[in-house]
Design an enzyme around this catalytic site. Structure first.
Site: not given
Length: 282
Positions: A36, A103-104, A235, A263
């Site tokens: 996110g 990711s985050w 990505d 991704h």
């Protein structure tokens, strides 16, 4: 034996985390951190792990997913999230756990491990994100500036906020090169996306309350903690140079490239690399 459970964990400031546990309570404890910021845990995440021998802990971060209040930005920073994860570990009586995320979620995993390294067995991270405004602006491009999106998401007219959420969603989907076919969101789904993207903008405009320099400093404090990095060669959300920069600052880390993958965590090649990394990191 598999025992699944769901509960709310009050963490202060009016926030309650939605937490799911999956798999074997007697198995290896594994923290699963979503991306996110603001996305919440996907119901597809448990399939990426081995529930027969692992006990998965899947919290929705403050304001994200099914946590309450949905989309709340007050008292919602990376420092709050780190404290929440430690409160959750103590609540569950876990001495040490494997920390995983994408990711985050990978960024948060590193920040948490730097603050509580004695609680971390190892880190298995996918498509790690470097929290810098320059990288965020490069993701959105000049045609879709973050500050303009953030202003529209807070607009008093719901139609303006929904249009901003739809534009962000379409851009994100295209950049991620997801393999699944996704139907366009209806008004109800757009309203949920407005909450998600408001929270995400709150973090991204503040460089996730870390900034690149502080984040790289956190990486350098993890000497001795086993770290596996998995990253798609194609990505565009978190470009490959992000993985290279982090790998260079994580002493002893292992970097695995996934060819032909962007991704999407559920791309077959990424799933295979992820499961292999979980096994090889043991």
């Amino acid at each position: 034996m598999s025992v699944d459970a769901c509960f709310f964990l009050p963490v202060g400031d009016g926030h309650r985390l939605w937490v799911e546990t999956r798999g074997n309570p007697a198995g290896e404890p594994v923290l699963v951190l979503h991306g996110g910021p603001g996305s919440g845990c996907s119901p597809r995440f448990p399939a990426l792990y081995d529930g027969a021998r692992q006990w998965l802990v899947l919290p929705d971060q403050r304001g994200a997913g099914r946590s309450e209040p949905a989309g709340e930005r007050t008292a919602n920073t990376t420092a709050h999230l780190i404290a929440d994860l430690e409160a959750l570990r103590l609540h569950l009586g876990i001495a040490r756990w494997r920390v995983t995320g994408g990711s985050w979620g990978a960024t948060l995993a590193i920040a948490y491990a730097a603050a509580h390294r004695d609680a971390v067995i190892d880190l298995v991270l996918r498509s790690v994100f470097v929290p810098s405004r320059a990288r965020v602006d490069a993701f959105f491009g000049s045609a879709l500036p973050l500050d303009g999106l953030a202003a529209d998401l807070d607009h008093i007219d719901p139609a303006v906020a929904r249009a901003a959420a739809l534009a962000w969603w379409r851009h994100e989907l295209g950049m991620a090169a997801a393999t699944a076919v996704v139907a366009s969101p209806d008004d109800g789904a757009l309203d949920r996306l407005v909450l998600k993207y408001r929270l995400q903008a709150h973090y991204l405009q503040a460089e996730c309350f870390l900034g690149e320099a502080a984040f790289f400093a956190a990486c350098s404090r993890l000497a001795g903690v086993p770290v596996s990095l998995i990253h798609g060669r194609e990505d565009r959300v978190c470009p490959p140079d992000s993985a290279e920069a982090i790998h260079a600052r994580l002493p002893g880390s292992r970097l695995v490239w996934v060819e032909g993958c962007a991704h999407d965590p559920f791309h077959p090649a990424m799933q295979a690399a992820w499961r292999a990394a979980l096994l090889s990191a043991e």
